[in-house]
Design a protein around this motif. Structure first.
Motif, PDB file in Angstrom:
ATOM      1  N   ARG A   1      41.728 -16.665  33.312  1.00 55.08           N
ATOM      2  CA  ARG A   1      40.573 -17.264  33.663  1.00 55.08           C
ATOM      3  C   ARG A   1      40.205 -17.904  34.780  1.00 55.08           C
ATOM      4  NH1 ARG A   1      41.614 -21.490  28.907  1.00 55.08           N
ATOM      5  NH2 ARG A   1      43.296 -21.549  30.255  1.00 55.08           N
ATOM      6  N   ALA A   2      41.069 -18.164  35.674  1.00 54.83           N
ATOM      7  CA  ALA A   2      40.851 -18.651  36.976  1.00 54.83           C
ATOM      8  C   ALA A   2      40.252 -17.531  37.839  1.00 54.83           C
ATOM      9  CB  ALA A   2      42.035 -19.298  37.630  1.00 54.83           C
ATOM     10  N   PHE A   3      41.136 -16.439  37.598  1.00 56.24           N
ATOM     11  CA  PHE A   3      40.404 -15.137  38.419  1.00 56.24           C
ATOM     12  C   PHE A   3      38.909 -14.859  37.934  1.00 56.24           C
ATOM     13  CE2 PHE A   3      40.261 -10.774  39.761  1.00 56.24           C
ATOM     14  CZ  PHE A   3      40.510 -10.902  41.165  1.00 56.24           C
ATOM     15  N   GLU A   4      38.939 -14.757  36.650  1.00 53.56           N
ATOM     16  CA  GLU A   4      37.380 -14.581  36.220  1.00 53.56           C
ATOM     17  C   GLU A   4      36.289 -15.539  36.995  1.00 53.56           C
ATOM     18  OE1 GLU A   4      37.411 -14.980  31.980  1.00 53.56           O
ATOM     19  OE2 GLU A   4      39.079 -13.290  31.755  1.00 53.56           O
ATOM     20  N   VAL A   5      36.809 -16.670  37.231  1.00 55.14           N
ATOM     21  CA  VAL A   5      35.716 -17.797  37.777  1.00 55.14           C
ATOM     22  C   VAL A   5      35.740 -17.207  39.303  1.00 55.14           C
ATOM     23  CG1 VAL A   5      35.495 -20.032  38.958  1.00 55.14           C
ATOM     24  CG2 VAL A   5      36.472 -19.671  36.656  1.00 55.14           C
ATOM     25  N   LEU A   6      36.667 -16.618  40.017  1.00 55.84           N
ATOM     26  CA  LEU A   6      36.530 -16.319  41.234  1.00 55.84           C
ATOM     27  C   LEU A   6      35.630 -14.890  41.174  1.00 55.84           C
ATOM     28  CD1 LEU A   6      40.277 -16.428  42.579  1.00 55.84           C
ATOM     29  CD2 LEU A   6      38.117 -17.732  43.267  1.00 55.84           C
ATOM     30  N   VAL A   7      35.778 -14.100  40.292  1.00 51.65           N
ATOM     31  CA  VAL A   7      35.078 -12.916  40.216  1.00 51.65           C
ATOM     32  C   VAL A   7      33.456 -13.189  40.113  1.00 51.65           C
ATOM     33  CG1 VAL A   7      34.452 -10.919  38.716  1.00 51.65           C
ATOM     34  CG2 VAL A   7      36.809 -11.182  39.435  1.00 51.65           C
ATOM     35  N   ARG A   8      33.161 -14.115  39.121  1.00 53.86           N
ATOM     36  CA  ARG A   8      31.746 -14.598  39.265  1.00 53.86           C
ATOM     37  C   ARG A   8      31.400 -15.260  40.280  1.00 53.86           C
ATOM     38  NH1 ARG A   8      33.782 -16.233  34.058  1.00 53.86           N
ATOM     39  NH2 ARG A   8      34.113 -18.308  34.649  1.00 53.86           N
ATOM     40  N   ARG A   9      32.131 -15.944  40.731  1.00 59.15           N
ATOM     41  CA  ARG A   9      31.523 -16.692  42.268  1.00 59.15           C
ATOM     42  C   ARG A   9      31.404 -15.733  43.341  1.00 59.15           C
ATOM     43  NH1 ARG A   9      35.852 -21.291  43.851  1.00 59.15           N
ATOM     44  NH2 ARG A   9      34.865 -22.232  42.073  1.00 59.15           N
ATOM     45  N   TYR A  10      32.419 -14.560  43.469  1.00 58.59           N
ATOM     46  CA  TYR A  10      31.920 -13.637  44.547  1.00 58.59           C
ATOM     47  C   TYR A  10      31.212 -12.333  44.174  1.00 58.59           C
ATOM     48  CZ  TYR A  10      34.733 -16.791  47.601  1.00 58.59           C
ATOM     49  OH  TYR A  10      34.862 -17.777  48.113  1.00 58.59           O
ATOM     50  N   ARG A  11      31.096 -11.900  43.067  1.00 61.08           N
ATOM     51  CA  ARG A  11      30.647 -10.870  42.489  1.00 61.08           C
ATOM     52  C   ARG A  11      29.303 -10.309  43.166  1.00 61.08           C
ATOM     53  NH1 ARG A  11      27.882  -7.200  39.825  1.00 61.08           N
ATOM     54  NH2 ARG A  11      28.929  -5.537  38.832  1.00 61.08           N
ATOM     55  N   ARG A  12      28.160 -11.133  43.161  1.00 66.66           N
ATOM     56  CA  ARG A  12      26.973 -10.971  43.725  1.00 66.66           C
ATOM     57  C   ARG A  12      27.097 -10.744  45.195  1.00 66.66           C
ATOM     58  NH1 ARG A  12      21.759 -12.921  40.979  1.00 66.66           N
ATOM     59  NH2 ARG A  12      21.174 -12.812  42.980  1.00 66.66           N
ATOM     60  N   VAL A  13      27.797 -11.285  45.851  1.00 66.60           N
ATOM     61  CA  VAL A  13      27.620 -11.489  47.367  1.00 66.60           C
ATOM     62  C   VAL A  13      28.569 -10.078  47.735  1.00 66.60           C
ATOM     63  CG1 VAL A  13      28.658 -12.426  49.371  1.00 66.60           C
ATOM     64  CG2 VAL A  13      27.692 -13.895  47.635  1.00 66.60           C
ATOM     65  N   ALA A  14      29.579  -9.787  46.983  1.00 61.36           N
ATOM     66  CA  ALA A  14      30.410  -8.464  47.126  1.00 61.36           C
ATOM     67  C   ALA A  14      29.362  -7.371  47.059  1.00 61.36           C
ATOM     68  CB  ALA A  14      31.604  -8.576  46.387  1.00 61.36           C
ATOM     69  N   LEU A  15      28.604  -7.485  45.997  1.00 62.86           N
ATOM     70  CA  LEU A  15      27.602  -6.301  45.755  1.00 62.86           C
ATOM     71  C   LEU A  15      26.833  -6.215  46.820  1.00 62.86           C
ATOM     72  CD1 LEU A  15      27.239  -3.938  43.661  1.00 62.86           C
ATOM     73  CD2 LEU A  15      25.805  -5.580  42.256  1.00 62.86           C
TER      74      LEU A  15
END
Length: 182
Positions: A20-34
């Protein structure tokens, strides 16, 4: 609750097995990464693949990250490298015989924008004529709403250079859109 934890704590929690901690990181950085991937590759589906691969590699390589507090720049460097490799591969294959810098790809045009098709196509053409770093800064600033400090951190440049690239990019976009205008 973990949404407010710093990257370093989320990385530690992920390494301890808390997905779940990694899911938070994905949500945090997904838009910027995209946004970064879209700035570097000409195909939005390819940009999605690049981001997915970057998160997989980040997850698999978290134990190698020397400074967990610098996850963002590390991830953005991974996105950049994967995107550049994907774009080089695409160009080598010559799948598309048309120069994508001169003809907009309809897949790049978002259904969620409020711009008309013609204006949107002109803007896309203009964006694709910018140097990569300027395109990245414009997308991160204007599309994602990132502050210059965050852009500098993510791209590994100074705040001053972030401001300069944005200023130069906006000036060039105004010129291109005036020239290409109706």
């Amino acid at each position: 609750m973990t949404e407010n934890f710093p990257d370093s704590e989320l990385v530690a929690m992920t390494l301890d097995g808390d997905e779940r901690a990694f899911e938070v990181l994905v949500r945090r950085y997904r838009r910027v990464a995209l946004a970064r991937a879209v700035a570097l590759v000409s195909d939005p589906a390819e940009a999605e693949d690049v981001v997915q691969e970057a998160f997989i590699r980040a997850h698999d390589g978290l134990s190698l990250l020397r400074d967990p507090a610098r996850l963002g720049p590390w991830l953005m460097a991974t996105v950049r490298n994967l995107a550049l490799n994907a774009e080089r591969t695409r160009k080598r294959r010559r799948i598309d015989a048309v120069d994508y810098r001169n003809v907009p790809d309809d897949r790049m045009l978002s259904d969620r924008t409020t711009l008309g098709g013609d204006l949107q196509a002109e803007l896309l053409r203009a964006l694709l004529q910018l140097p990569t770093v300027q395109r990245e800064v414009v997308l991160l600033s204007d599309l994602e709403g990132c502050a210059h400090a965050e852009i500098a951190r993510l791209l590994g440049i100074s705040v001053l250079m972030s401001r300069r690239h944005l200023s130069d990019a906006r000036k060039r976009l105004r010129e291109l859109l005036t020239i290409q205008g109706p």
